[in-house]
Design a protein around this motif. Structure first.
Motif, PDB file in Angstrom:
ATOM      1  N   GLY A 214       9.683  -3.394   1.356  1.00 41.81           N
ATOM      2  CA  GLY A 214      10.823  -2.497   1.463  1.00 41.81           C
ATOM      3  C   GLY A 214      10.493  -1.053   1.170  1.00 41.81           C
ATOM      4  N   ASP A 215       9.330  -0.802   0.547  1.00 42.83           N
ATOM      5  CA  ASP A 215       8.947   0.577   0.226  1.00 42.83           C
ATOM      6  C   ASP A 215       8.622   1.348   1.507  1.00 42.83           C
ATOM      7  OD1 ASP A 215       9.224   0.061  -2.430  1.00 42.83           O
ATOM      8  OD2 ASP A 215       7.081   0.082  -2.915  1.00 42.83           O
ATOM      9  N   GLU A 216       9.094   2.587   1.563  1.00 45.89           N
ATOM     10  CA  GLU A 216       8.709   3.508   2.631  1.00 45.89           C
ATOM     11  C   GLU A 216       7.482   4.281   2.167  1.00 45.89           C
ATOM     12  OE1 GLU A 216      10.122   3.753   5.600  1.00 45.89           O
ATOM     13  OE2 GLU A 216      11.774   2.357   5.208  1.00 45.89           O
ATOM     14  N   VAL A 217       6.441   4.323   2.978  1.00 45.82           N
ATOM     15  CA  VAL A 217       5.207   4.992   2.587  1.00 45.82           C
ATOM     16  C   VAL A 217       4.837   6.060   3.603  1.00 45.82           C
ATOM     17  CG1 VAL A 217       4.351   2.955   1.369  1.00 45.82           C
ATOM     18  CG2 VAL A 217       3.724   3.306   3.752  1.00 45.82           C
ATOM     19  N   GLU A 218       4.116   7.073   3.140  1.00 42.95           N
ATOM     20  CA  GLU A 218       3.572   8.104   4.013  1.00 42.95           C
ATOM     21  C   GLU A 218       2.096   7.826   4.258  1.00 42.95           C
ATOM     22  OE1 GLU A 218       4.219  11.885   2.291  1.00 42.95           O
ATOM     23  OE2 GLU A 218       6.388  11.638   2.093  1.00 42.95           O
ATOM     24  N   THR A 219       1.555   8.453   5.263  1.00 48.05           N
ATOM     25  CA  THR A 219       0.127   8.306   5.537  1.00 48.05           C
ATOM     26  C   THR A 219      -0.671   8.716   4.306  1.00 48.05           C
ATOM     27  OG1 THR A 219       0.568   8.979   7.811  1.00 48.05           O
ATOM     28  CG2 THR A 219      -1.731   8.906   7.120  1.00 48.05           C
ATOM     29  N   GLY A 220      -1.611   7.888   3.889  1.00 49.40           N
ATOM     30  CA  GLY A 220      -2.443   8.201   2.749  1.00 49.40           C
ATOM     31  C   GLY A 220      -1.933   7.691   1.426  1.00 49.40           C
ATOM     32  N   ARG A 221      -0.786   7.049   1.417  1.00 48.88           N
ATOM     33  CA  ARG A 221      -0.255   6.483   0.173  1.00 48.88           C
ATOM     34  C   ARG A 221      -1.169   5.374  -0.323  1.00 48.88           C
ATOM     35  NH1 ARG A 221       4.914   5.115  -1.993  1.00 48.88           N
ATOM     36  NH2 ARG A 221       4.529   3.859  -3.865  1.00 48.88           N
ATOM     37  N   LEU A 222      -1.464   5.369  -1.617  1.00 46.20           N
ATOM     38  CA  LEU A 222      -2.271   4.304  -2.201  1.00 46.20           C
ATOM     39  C   LEU A 222      -1.475   3.003  -2.186  1.00 46.20           C
ATOM     40  CD1 LEU A 222      -4.853   3.415  -3.728  1.00 46.20           C
ATOM     41  CD2 LEU A 222      -3.646   3.966  -5.838  1.00 46.20           C
ATOM     42  N   LEU A 223      -2.029   1.969  -1.553  1.00 47.40           N
ATOM     43  CA  LEU A 223      -1.343   0.689  -1.423  1.00 47.40           C
ATOM     44  C   LEU A 223      -1.845  -0.346  -2.411  1.00 47.40           C
ATOM     45  CD1 LEU A 223      -1.428   0.379   2.480  1.00 47.40           C
ATOM     46  CD2 LEU A 223       0.393   1.344   1.064  1.00 47.40           C
ATOM     47  N   GLY A 224      -3.128  -0.363  -2.649  1.00 47.01           N
ATOM     48  CA  GLY A 224      -3.757  -1.357  -3.503  1.00 47.01           C
ATOM     49  C   GLY A 224      -5.249  -1.121  -3.494  1.00 47.01           C
ATOM     50  N   ARG A 225      -6.011  -2.158  -3.826  1.00 49.52           N
ATOM     51  CA  ARG A 225      -7.466  -1.998  -3.897  1.00 49.52           C
ATOM     52  C   ARG A 225      -8.172  -3.173  -3.227  1.00 49.52           C
ATOM     53  NH1 ARG A 225      -8.938   2.289  -6.880  1.00 49.52           N
ATOM     54  NH2 ARG A 225      -7.303   3.227  -8.163  1.00 49.52           N
ATOM     55  N   CYS A 226      -9.373  -2.902  -2.782  1.00 49.38           N
ATOM     56  CA  CYS A 226     -10.189  -3.905  -2.100  1.00 49.38           C
ATOM     57  C   CYS A 226     -10.596  -5.006  -3.073  1.00 49.38           C
ATOM     58  CB  CYS A 226     -11.424  -3.239  -1.503  1.00 49.38           C
ATOM     59  SG  CYS A 226     -12.618  -4.391  -0.781  1.00 49.38           S
ATOM     60  N   GLY A 227     -10.462  -6.248  -2.644  1.00 45.56           N
ATOM     61  CA  GLY A 227     -10.831  -7.368  -3.496  1.00 45.56           C
ATOM     62  C   GLY A 227     -11.673  -8.390  -2.765  1.00 45.56           C
ATOM     63  N   ASN A 228     -11.614  -9.635  -3.264  1.00 48.04           N
ATOM     64  CA  ASN A 228     -12.399 -10.721  -2.677  1.00 48.04           C
ATOM     65  C   ASN A 228     -11.589 -12.013  -2.698  1.00 48.04           C
ATOM     66  OD1 ASN A 228     -14.855 -11.579  -1.447  1.00 48.04           O
ATOM     67  ND2 ASN A 228     -15.439 -12.619  -3.337  1.00 48.04           N
ATOM     68  N   SER A 229     -10.315 -11.899  -2.376  1.00 47.65           N
ATOM     69  CA  SER A 229      -9.444 -13.067  -2.327  1.00 47.65           C
ATOM     70  C   SER A 229      -9.437 -13.646  -0.913  1.00 47.65           C
ATOM     71  CB  SER A 229      -8.017 -12.672  -2.743  1.00 47.65           C
ATOM     72  OG  SER A 229      -7.504 -11.659  -1.884  1.00 47.65           O
ATOM     73  N   GLY A 230      -9.050 -14.911  -0.831  1.00 48.68           N
ATOM     74  CA  GLY A 230      -8.970 -15.541   0.488  1.00 48.68           C
ATOM     75  C   GLY A 230     -10.325 -15.927   1.051  1.00 48.68           C
ATOM     76  N   ASN A 231     -10.403 -15.990   2.375  1.00 45.05           N
ATOM     77  CA  ASN A 231     -11.597 -16.458   3.067  1.00 45.05           C
ATOM     78  C   ASN A 231     -12.605 -15.311   3.175  1.00 45.05           C
ATOM     79  OD1 ASN A 231     -12.504 -18.938   4.262  1.00 45.05           O
ATOM     80  ND2 ASN A 231     -12.552 -17.885   6.223  1.00 45.05           N
ATOM     81  N   SER A 232     -13.257 -15.004   2.081  1.00 38.57           N
ATOM     82  CA  SER A 232     -14.138 -13.832   2.000  1.00 38.57           C
ATOM     83  C   SER A 232     -15.409 -14.186   1.251  1.00 38.57           C
ATOM     84  CB  SER A 232     -13.401 -12.699   1.273  1.00 38.57           C
ATOM     85  OG  SER A 232     -14.254 -11.616   1.019  1.00 38.57           O
ATOM     86  N   THR A 233     -16.554 -13.782   1.797  1.00 36.27           N
ATOM     87  CA  THR A 233     -17.828 -14.070   1.141  1.00 36.27           C
ATOM     88  C   THR A 233     -18.234 -12.985   0.147  1.00 36.27           C
ATOM     89  OG1 THR A 233     -19.036 -13.026   2.954  1.00 36.27           O
ATOM     90  CG2 THR A 233     -18.669 -15.405   3.099  1.00 36.27           C
ATOM     91  N   GLU A 234     -17.678 -11.781   0.302  1.00 35.01           N
ATOM     92  CA  GLU A 234     -17.954 -10.687  -0.620  1.00 35.01           C
ATOM     93  C   GLU A 234     -16.835  -9.664  -0.513  1.00 35.01           C
ATOM     94  OE1 GLU A 234     -20.615  -7.264   0.874  1.00 35.01           O
ATOM     95  OE2 GLU A 234     -21.574  -9.064   1.708  1.00 35.01           O
ATOM     96  N   PRO A 235     -16.658  -8.807  -1.510  1.00 38.77           N
ATOM     97  CA  PRO A 235     -15.606  -7.793  -1.424  1.00 38.77           C
ATOM     98  C   PRO A 235     -15.779  -6.918  -0.181  1.00 38.77           C
ATOM     99  CG  PRO A 235     -16.429  -7.950  -3.667  1.00 38.77           C
ATOM    100  CD  PRO A 235     -17.344  -8.777  -2.815  1.00 38.77           C
ATOM    101  N   HIS A 236     -14.733  -6.864   0.621  1.00 40.72           N
ATOM    102  CA  HIS A 236     -14.753  -6.047   1.829  1.00 40.72           C
ATOM    103  C   HIS A 236     -13.318  -5.802   2.280  1.00 40.72           C
ATOM    104  CE1 HIS A 236     -14.182 -10.014   3.700  1.00 40.72           C
ATOM    105  NE2 HIS A 236     -13.757  -9.380   4.797  1.00 40.72           N
ATOM    106  N   VAL A 237     -13.151  -4.852   3.172  1.00 40.31           N
ATOM    107  CA  VAL A 237     -11.835  -4.548   3.727  1.00 40.31           C
ATOM    108  C   VAL A 237     -11.731  -5.186   5.108  1.00 40.31           C
ATOM    109  CG1 VAL A 237     -10.254  -2.741   4.502  1.00 40.31           C
ATOM    110  CG2 VAL A 237     -11.654  -2.375   2.459  1.00 40.31           C
ATOM    111  N   HIS A 238     -10.732  -6.020   5.258  1.00 40.77           N
ATOM    112  CA  HIS A 238     -10.402  -6.585   6.572  1.00 40.77           C
ATOM    113  C   HIS A 238      -9.151  -5.865   7.049  1.00 40.77           C
ATOM    114  CE1 HIS A 238      -9.696  -9.908   9.597  1.00 40.77           C
ATOM    115  NE2 HIS A 238      -8.479  -9.391   9.489  1.00 40.77           N
ATOM    116  N   PHE A 239      -9.258  -5.182   8.189  1.00 40.34           N
ATOM    117  CA  PHE A 239      -8.137  -4.403   8.713  1.00 40.34           C
ATOM    118  C   PHE A 239      -7.871  -4.796  10.150  1.00 40.34           C
ATOM    119  CE2 PHE A 239      -6.557  -0.785  11.158  1.00 40.34           C
ATOM    120  CZ  PHE A 239      -5.429  -0.425  10.422  1.00 40.34           C
TER     121      PHE A 239
END
Length: 284
Positions: A214-239
Motif C-alpha cells: 500500500g505504500d507509495e514510493v518514488e524512484t530510488g526509495r530504499l525498499l529493503g536489502r539483498c539476502g539469500n532467502s528462497g531458491n538461491s545459492t548465494e546472496p544476489h539480486v533477482h530482478f
C-alpha cells in the motif's frame, strides 16, 4: 479500435479463392478450352504464396516480444550479471513465475572483500556475510505502489562447493519447487509501476523491509536489502518485470536499465550512487 491489417489481408485472400473456385466451376460446366486453365496457374500460385506470407507475418508480429520498459537500476555500486536475458530467453530456462526476462546480479566491489568463488569440495557452505551482495540496499526502479512485501523467511547458508550445489539442486531445490512460488522467490517485493507493469525483487534479506503493501514510493526509495532467502545459492539480486501482480499467472516483460541497458552474463557494470534516484535521505 483499429482493424487488424492481417485479418483484412486474410479475408481478401479467401475472397480471391472463392472467385477462383467459381471460375473453375463455370469452366467445368461450359467445358472451356485447355488454355483457359493454364491462364489461371500464375494466379493460383500468387494466391497460395500470398496466403502463406500473410499468415507467417501475422504469426511473427503476434509472437514478437513487447518493447522493453526503461527503469532505473535497483542497486548502486559495482555488480556482475548472471542468467541474463541479453544472452538467452527465457533467461533462467523457464517462463514460469514470469521469469522470461529475469536477471540475476552479484556484487563485485572494486574495493573490499572479493566475492568468494565456488570450490570443489570444501567448504560445503559459506556464511552469507562473506558475500559483498549480502545486505546491499535495494531501490525502487520507478515510482509506484507496493502491492506485496514479505521478509519472514530465513536466509540460508550459501552453497560454496560442488557437494553443496548438488544438495541444493537435487534436494533443497525440489522441495522449494513443491512448496510453491513463495519458497522459490523467498522474501520478495512487488511494485506496481503503472501501465500494467510490475517489478519484482526476489531473495530479499530477512527483516530488511522498509516498505509495506500500500505504500507509495518514488524512484530510488530504499525498499529493503539483498539476502539469500528462497531458491538461491548465494546472496544476489533477482530482478524482473511482469504484466500482473501474481507470479503464478503473470507473464514476463523485457526491461532496460537507465545508463546500463541489459548487461550480459559475466558483464560487470557500475551504478553511481545518484543514478538510481532522488530519494537518498532514506538510504540508511
Amino acid at each position: 479500435m483499429s482493424a487488424d491489417p492481417w485479418k483484412i489481408a486474410a479475408k481478401a485472400q479467401y475472397a480471391l479463392w472463392v472467385v477462383f473456385l467459381a471460375q473453375v466451376a463455370v469452366g467445368l460446366f461450359v467445358k472451356l478450352p485447355y488454355d483457359y486453365w493454364l491462364s489461371w496457374l500464375p494466379a493460383l500460385g500468387a494466391l497460395g504464396i500470398g496466403l502463406v506470407t500473410a499468415r507467417s507475418a501475422r504469426h511473427r508480429i503476434k509472437n514478437r516480444p513487447p518493447a522493453p520498459v526503461a527503469v532505473a537500476p535497483p542497486v548502486t555500486g559495482r555488480w556482475s550479471a548472471v542468467n541474463s536475458p541479453a544472452d538467452k530467453v527465457p533467461s533462467h530456462g523457464t517462463h514460469s513465475l514470469a521469469q522470461t526476462y529475469a536477471i540475476d546480479i552479484v556484487a563485485e566491489p572494486a574495493d573490499g572483500p572479493a566475492r568468494p568463488r565456488t570450490v570443489l569440495l570444501w567448504p560445503v557452505a559459506r556464511r552469507n556475510r562473506d558475500y559483498p551482495a549480502f545486505g546491499a540496499p535495494l531501490y525502487a526502479v520507478a515510482g509506484g505502489t507496493v502491492v506485496h512485501a514479505e521478509d519472514g523467511q530465513r536466509d540460508h547458508l550459501s552453497r560454496g562447493s560442488l557437494p553443496g550445489l548438488l544438495y541444493f539442486w537435487l534436494v533443497e531445490g525440489v522441495f522449494r519447487t513443491v512448496g510453491g512460488s513463495r519458497r522459490v522467490v523467498g522474501n520478495h517485493i512487488v511494485l506496481d509501476l503503472g501501465d500494467g507493469t510490475y517489478a519484482v525483487y526476489a531473495h530479499v534479506q530477512r527483516g530488511s523491509l522498509r516498505v509495506r503493501p500500500g505504500d507509495e514510493v518514488e524512484t530510488g526509495r530504499l525498499l529493503g536489502r539483498c539476502g539469500n532467502s528462497g531458491n538461491s545459492t548465494e546472496p544476489h539480486v533477482h530482478f524482473q518485470l511482469m504484466d500482473g501482480p501474481d507470479l503464478e499467472t503473470a507473464r514476463g516483460v523485457p526491461f532496460t536499465w537507465h545508463g546500463v541497458g541489459v548487461p550480459g552474463n559475466g558483464e560487470t557494470f557500475t551504478v553511481d550512487a545518484d543514478a538510481t534516484a532522488p530519494v537518498r535521505s532514506q538510504d540508511a
